[in-house]
Enzyme design. Sequence first.
Site, short mmCIF file in Angstrom:
data_model
loop_
_atom_site.label_atom_id
_atom_site.label_comp_id
_atom_site.label_asym_id
_atom_site.label_seq_id
_atom_site.Cartn_x
_atom_site.Cartn_y
_atom_site.Cartn_z
N GLY A 10 0.81 -1.22 0.00
CA GLY A 10 0.00 0.00 0.00
C GLY A 10 0.83 1.26 0.00
O GLY A 10 0.44 2.28 -0.56
N ASN A 11 2.03 1.22 0.61
CA ASN A 11 2.89 2.40 0.64
C ASN A 11 3.44 2.74 -0.74
O ASN A 11 3.95 3.84 -0.96
CB ASN A 11 4.04 2.19 1.63
N LYS A 126 -0.63 -2.79 13.82
CA LYS A 126 -0.55 -2.51 12.38
C LYS A 126 -0.62 -1.01 12.13
O LYS A 126 -1.64 -0.37 12.39
CB LYS A 126 -1.69 -3.22 11.66
N LYS A 272 6.70 -10.15 5.43
CA LYS A 272 6.88 -10.68 4.07
C LYS A 272 7.54 -12.06 4.11
O LYS A 272 7.11 -12.99 3.42
CB LYS A 272 7.70 -9.70 3.23
#
Length: 309
Positions: A10-11, A126, A272
Site C-alpha cells: 500500500g505504501n 498494524k 513478508k
Amino acid sequence: MSKIVIALGGNALGNTPAEQLELVRQTAKPIVDLIEAGNQVVIAHGNGPQVGMINLGMSTAAEAGAIKSDMPFPECGAMSQGYIGYHLQNSIGNELAARGIQKDVVTVVTQVLVDENDPAFQKPSKPIGAFYDKETADRIAAEKGYTMVEDAGRGYRQVVPSPKPVDVVEKNVVDRLVDSGCVVITVGGGGIPVIRKEGRLAGTPAVIDKDFASAKLAELIRADKLVVLTAVDRVAIHWGKPEQQSLAQMSITEAERYCGEGHFAPGSMLPKVQAAISFARSGGDAIIASLENAAAALRGESGTRIYRD
C-alpha cells in the site's frame, strides 16, 4: 502457464488519489509483462496509508458536523478496496489494451475471516494512515483514544489490531474468475476483517496484513507462486551492517532461524518473510522481489526464493 498471486504494498501507491493513479500506471507495466508471458495473475494490495486517511477524513467530517457519524473501520476498508481496485483495474486494463491483449480485469471486494480470540486484538500493532510528530500524535491519542506508535524513524502513526487470516470468504468466486481468464484484484488491504458470530459474518475493526492474506489466498486457490513485492531486489541479513548479505534463496528452516535472530524488521520485511514461509510450507513457490524485477525473479535471476526443506 503459472497461477501467480502478487502482493503489492500500500505504501507504493502514493499519498493522494491523483498521485496513486499516476504511480499505478507505472505499476501496471511489469504486472502486464507477467500476464503477457502467459501467466494467470491475481493481485493483492495493501491499504495502510489509504484506509487511515479515509478513517481520519470521515472522523474529521463527523466532528465538523458535515456527516452524522464516523465511518466504521470495516467500511473504511471496503472503501479503500473500491478506489484502489478501480485505479488498478483502470491502469492494468489500459496497459493490456495498449498491447492488444483482450482480457477482463475485475476487483472483488473481499471479506477475510479472522478468529475473534486472536491475541492481536489485545495488542494493536498494524500502522495505518499518516505520519505525525510526537506532539500531534499525543494530541490525537488523547482526543480519539487511538494507539499511536513511532514507526521506522519516520514519525508516529496510529496502530490497529492485525489478526491472522483464517479463510477468504470469496475464494471460490476468485478461483472461478481466474480460471475463466480474468485478471483479479482481491484481498485489498488484506481484506475486510470479519468474525463469525452465531452463524453470521460481522465486520471487526482491524487491518489484516496483506502479505499474510495474500499467502492464505494463494494457498486456497492453489496458486503455483506467491510473489511478495518490496523495495529491494533481495532479502538481506545483517541489514545496514558491513557484513550485510543478500540471499538468492532460503529454506523454510533457514528463514525461520533468521526471523528468530531478529534479522527482519517488524512491520517491514518480517511479515513478508513469514508470509512466504507460510505459502512455501503449503507446497507453493514463494518469492520476495522488487516490482521492477518480478519477471526476472520468476526466472530465478533476481529476488529471494523461499522453499520447503
